[in-house]
Design a protein around this motif. Sequence first.
Motif: not given
Length: 789
Positions: A210, A214, A217-218, A221, A230, A245, A247, A252-254
């Motif tokens: 997880d 994250e 993705h950072s 981006n 996703f 995962y 977004v 982020n829905t977590k």
Amino acid sequence: MSYKNDATKALEIKTDQLSIINQFSSSLLQLDTLDELFEYVTTHVVNRLGFVDCVIYLADNNAYTLNQVASMGIAHARDKYQAERKVIRFSEGITGAVATTGKAVIIDDVTKDHRYIADERPAQSELCVPLIYKEQVLGVIDCEHPIKAYFTNAHLEILTTVAHLLSAKINQVNTVNNLQKTVEQLNNAQKLENSLLQIANLTYKANDLDTFFEALHSIINNLLRADNFFIALYDKKVDILDLVYIVEEGINTKTHQKISKEQLKDTASYYLLQTEQTLLLNKDAFQSHINNGDFKMVGRQSESWLGVPFKTSDRISGVIVVQSYDRTLHYNEHDSALLTYVSRQISMALDRQLARQELEHKALHDELTGLANRSLLIERIKHAILRLTRAKKSTSHALLYLDFDRFKSINDSLGHEVGDHFLIKICDLIKSTVRGTDTFARLGGDEFAIFMENITHKNQVNEALNRIKSALSKPINVDSHLLQASTSIGIAYTDNINDKAYILLQQADAAMYEAKSTGRGQVKFFNNTMRKKLKTHADIENDLQHGIEHNEFELYFQPIFTITTSEVIGFEALVRWHHPKKGFVPPNDFIPIAETTGQIINLDLHLLDLAAQQISNWHQQGHRFLKVTVNVSSRHFASLDFVAQIHSIYNKYQLPLGSLCLEITESGLIENLELATQIIEGLSPLKVKLCLDDFGTGYSALGYLHQLPIHILKIDKSFIDHLQDSTNPLVEAILSLAQSLKLGVVAEGIETSEQLAILQSTACDYGQGFLKSKPVTAKEAILLINKPL
């Protein structure tokens, strides 16, 4: 007068021209883009010259074409005139000819020039000047007029000057633009390189997925817009897609979302998994796939959709997807390549974690049965003992130590494969009797344990024992063999938070051995008598190393003699321990403990050194050649280090070849035949003989004799005891077998003259026993070699 007017007019024209050039030159300093330059030339410079139209073309030297970039009046709509042809080849028209030759032309009457190509508003005269910088044609300024012979040399002169200044400025602007593009490309490349390095580093260090997703993705981006992003994993076994995962609109829905089997087949992600091809789709292309029935619309329509599949294992695959709902944001091939790289990193991270999980599982579970192993069992016992602080006073834990009866004989007589299948079936039967909160573990070989937590009444253990007994009551069909299973069980309890897991295991083990010694299928509970034995065991274990270091061990020597003449040909070295506090400790009291704890390795090497030292002393004293055989553990035959150790002993004491030999018991025969053979062959240059002790007491040796380079068989004393009036059939069989395999034979435990007489009538080579001599000290032993016993 006329001459004066003409001179005045010429001066005015010249002044006006200079003014145009000066103004253009100063304006060039303030104009930074090509569009501004071309607009200024067509709307200010050419217009002041009185031209009605002007077109500027830039050359494409690779395509040999001229492309229109500006025309007079377009920018400010002062004149609706536009050149009909936006692109002209170098081979076409007057403009193309100027681009080809690089020379300016004035045409007074274009109707008489075959190269002229009429526009939508035909002209009568034309002035065409090339844009040249350092002999390279950059383009053309083309001016036309509806009046014949309109253009003069003065026009040519000023337009040539303008073209020269414009060419230099075009080159400057292009150079600056190229530099800016290069800098931008370098910055982007550096940014991309840093990001890719970050991703690779992130992948290498990834432990928690997880957190990994994250951080990933950072980084992504920063390289492309991924507000809707996703990652999904597909498990073929359960046929479910897990969105691990997600977004949405940058948030982020977590939470994981699972797409069921029913929904899965309709998604673009599933289509991606099936085709195993990257998909880069705009809105229309996405709709086209829907129309073709490849997938259905799930959620809202995106403007741009980019998905990349990846594979982690034969069972697990996945997709990584970015979506854009912004009409101005469309993904491209560069984004596709980036996401493909990212997908590989995800695959590597997942593969590493799956491998880590598999290794962790292997490290804590038995490979054959899938049960918990010793390490996992001890960890669970430790945690359970700690939990006693929160438990009721009457709560305890119980450890059941199981040893399957007759397993070794089944293994030896029917083979290891049948033995393994037998174990698996027994485990499956017992597993069905174990509570969900209990731990069923394999400790090694045919030894198992059941750890029962939170026992509030001892009847719970008795009930578990009854369930196990019932489960094993019927014979089991294993590979067409009907086998009866039974198990000896030792039980120990713990109810104190100060208890230790390993001590509980020792206690249950001790109880199991007591149960096993009383017969099959017995159960024993750990008690104080066993506690005292364990204490003695622990004391001996602690004292063994001290005994080695302080020379508390002594070798006694029992002669080995020829059966026919009773001549001594060597000795078997037998260890004696003179304990400083306990006095004489029998070998049966400490050898099994040394074997169990692994201390036997150091002890054997110490005894081999003592034997080699004694052989060396006898040799230096001039005594005749004698062989000394030392008993060693089969543990030595699991490592090639043993070869180097024996060579080292021979070199240290300069022993005669073949003088120090090895003896191993049949019950301790080696499982790794290939490695054991290598070790024995590694000792062959030293002429070291390998004796097999206690032969005939088990089943295993018959399968080893033709595979291992064994040299001598020792017939067990139990067979010799039965030699009374005639030979024992088993002894005859062993001698016949040894003769066919060309092995030497030593009869152990000869205690009567009748036994010796019977052996003298057989093909037995050598003997050993109390009839001739008990084990004696080295000083006494050497006195026995000069005459027959």
